[in-house]
Design a protein around this motif. Structure first.
Motif, PDB file in Angstrom:
ATOM      1  N   CYS A   1      58.311  40.190  43.001  1.00 37.07           N
ATOM      2  CA  CYS A   1      56.902  39.901  42.082  1.00 37.07           C
ATOM      3  C   CYS A   1      56.307  40.989  42.131  1.00 37.07           C
ATOM      4  CB  CYS A   1      55.789  39.218  42.750  1.00 37.07           C
ATOM      5  SG  CYS A   1      56.054  36.983  42.882  1.00 37.07           S
TER       6      CYS A   1
ATOM      7  N   PHE B   1      52.408  43.890  37.687  1.00 37.24           N
ATOM      8  CA  PHE B   1      52.584  43.687  36.334  1.00 37.24           C
ATOM      9  C   PHE B   1      53.299  44.784  35.294  1.00 37.24           C
ATOM     10  CE2 PHE B   1      48.428  40.896  36.120  1.00 37.24           C
ATOM     11  CZ  PHE B   1      49.302  39.882  36.334  1.00 37.24           C
TER      12      PHE B   1
ATOM     13  N   LEU C   1      57.529  44.150  34.524  1.00 42.34           N
ATOM     14  CA  LEU C   1      57.914  42.924  35.145  1.00 42.34           C
ATOM     15  C   LEU C   1      58.526  42.866  33.755  1.00 42.34           C
ATOM     16  CD1 LEU C   1      54.245  40.543  33.857  1.00 42.34           C
ATOM     17  CD2 LEU C   1      55.709  41.061  36.356  1.00 42.34           C
TER      18      LEU C   1
ATOM     19  N   ALA D   1      55.262  36.867  39.382  1.00 44.58           N
ATOM     20  CA  ALA D   1      53.886  37.993  38.875  1.00 44.58           C
ATOM     21  C   ALA D   1      53.202  37.526  40.277  1.00 44.58           C
ATOM     22  CB  ALA D   1      53.479  36.763  38.025  1.00 44.58           C
TER      23      ALA D   1
ATOM     24  N   LEU E   1      47.649  35.460  38.471  1.00 48.12           N
ATOM     25  CA  LEU E   1      47.532  35.351  36.888  1.00 48.12           C
ATOM     26  C   LEU E   1      45.827  33.992  36.594  1.00 48.12           C
ATOM     27  CD1 LEU E   1      48.773  31.374  35.796  1.00 48.12           C
ATOM     28  CD2 LEU E   1      48.039  32.061  38.103  1.00 48.12           C
TER      29      LEU E   1
ATOM     30  N   VAL F   1      45.143  37.732  33.114  1.00 43.55           N
ATOM     31  CA  VAL F   1      46.945  37.298  32.149  1.00 43.55           C
ATOM     32  C   VAL F   1      46.834  35.877  31.989  1.00 43.55           C
ATOM     33  CG1 VAL F   1      49.127  37.644  32.337  1.00 43.55           C
ATOM     34  CG2 VAL F   1      47.642  39.785  33.001  1.00 43.55           C
TER      35      VAL F   1
ATOM     36  N   LEU G   1      52.752  35.067  30.727  1.00 46.63           N
ATOM     37  CA  LEU G   1      53.609  35.594  32.027  1.00 46.63           C
ATOM     38  C   LEU G   1      54.939  35.034  31.296  1.00 46.63           C
ATOM     39  CD1 LEU G   1      51.616  34.798  34.929  1.00 46.63           C
ATOM     40  CD2 LEU G   1      52.192  37.284  34.163  1.00 46.63           C
TER      41      LEU G   1
ATOM     42  N   CYS H   1      57.277  36.742  29.314  1.00 43.05           N
ATOM     43  CA  CYS H   1      57.889  37.194  29.985  1.00 43.05           C
ATOM     44  C   CYS H   1      58.790  37.722  30.628  1.00 43.05           C
ATOM     45  CB  CYS H   1      56.492  38.056  30.610  1.00 43.05           C
ATOM     46  SG  CYS H   1      55.748  39.325  29.408  1.00 43.05           S
TER      47      CYS H   1
END
Length: 248
Positions: free
Chosen positions: A42, A45, A48, A65, A68, A80, A85, A88
């Motif tokens: 993790c 951001f 990622l 991540a 969120l 975000v 997420l 991504c």
């Protein structure tokens, strides 16, 4: 049988070069075949993508991540969404980390909403629960954790704990060098499993509180500890690899 899961929370550390180097070392260590745990990274951001590329090449490595929004989309500058997420390549997302609760005032109700947003998008939330030193000394540990879990249960989500992870992080043991004894951690993990009801037997429950290579094996040996949420030690490739290998 529950599989061991080790998640790395880089917090607000690193750079692109750091991420590339650490992932190269980590991939080399995991490819040796000496680690049976599933590993989640993790990063912040912006990185990622870097971690996502590395995760594509290692079967047991997944992208996660650190946070969120509870909102699906809209005029929420700096936030975000779960769908972003997912787009991504993220599979896991931490919700309710103690730093989000204490530094940014996230309530258990907000954390539960983020949990629901992650589930709705098909992400696996890692729900963090834990007590402060004052709460532990007052004998309120189990009450605090029960309340944090109940906020999620109150949402009435179908299959609430299916494809979800819980992480117990005693706030007093994060970044302090202190660690709950394996017996203290096991007591709380067992309580959490009971709180989850019928789903408890299958839900992975991680320990997160100054986990290191030196104490990982002893913690993982406990019946209800299914892995770890690792902070500072995840920023050192060899240390983190040794924690992952402790799962065996």
């Amino acid at each position: 049988m529950r599989k061991t899961l080790v998640a790395a929370n880089w917090k607000m550390h690193g750079s692109k070069a750091f991420a590339e180097q650490l992932l190269a070392e980590l991939n080399s260590g995991l490819e040796s075949g000496e680690c049976s745990a599933e590993v989640v990274i993790c990063p912040p951001f912006p990185y990622l993508g870097v971690v996502g590329v590395a995760a594509e090449n290692v079967e047991q490595l997944a992208l996660g991540a650190q946070n969120l929004s509870e909102q699906p989309a809209g005029a929420f500058t700096g936030e975000v969404s779960a769908d972003m997420l997912l787009d991504c390549g993220v599979r896991y997302v931490i919700v309710g980390h103690s730093e989000r609760r204490s530094l940014y005032g996230e309530s258990s109700e907000l954390v539960a909403a983020k949990f629901a947003a992650a589930k709705s998008a098909g992400l696996t939330p890692i729900l963090c629960v834990g007590e402060s030193l004052q709460e532990r000394e007052a004998g309120k540990t189990l009450d605090v954790i029960a309340g944090q879990i109940q906020a999620v249960i109150d949402l009435g989500l179908a299959g609430t704990w299916h494809n979800a992870v819980v992480a117990y992080e005693p706030v007093w043991a994060i970044g302090t060098g202190k660690t709950a004894t394996p017996e203290q951690a096991q007591e709380v993990h067992q309580f959490i499993r009971q709180q989850l009801g019928d789903a408890g037997a299958e839900t992975q429950i991680l320990y997160g509180g100054s986990v290191k290579a030196a104490n990982a094996a002893e913690l993982f040996a406990m019946d209800d500890i299914d892995g770890a949420l690792v902070g500072g030690a995840s920023l050192e490739a060899n240390e983190f690899i040794q924690i992952c290998r402790a799962a065996d």
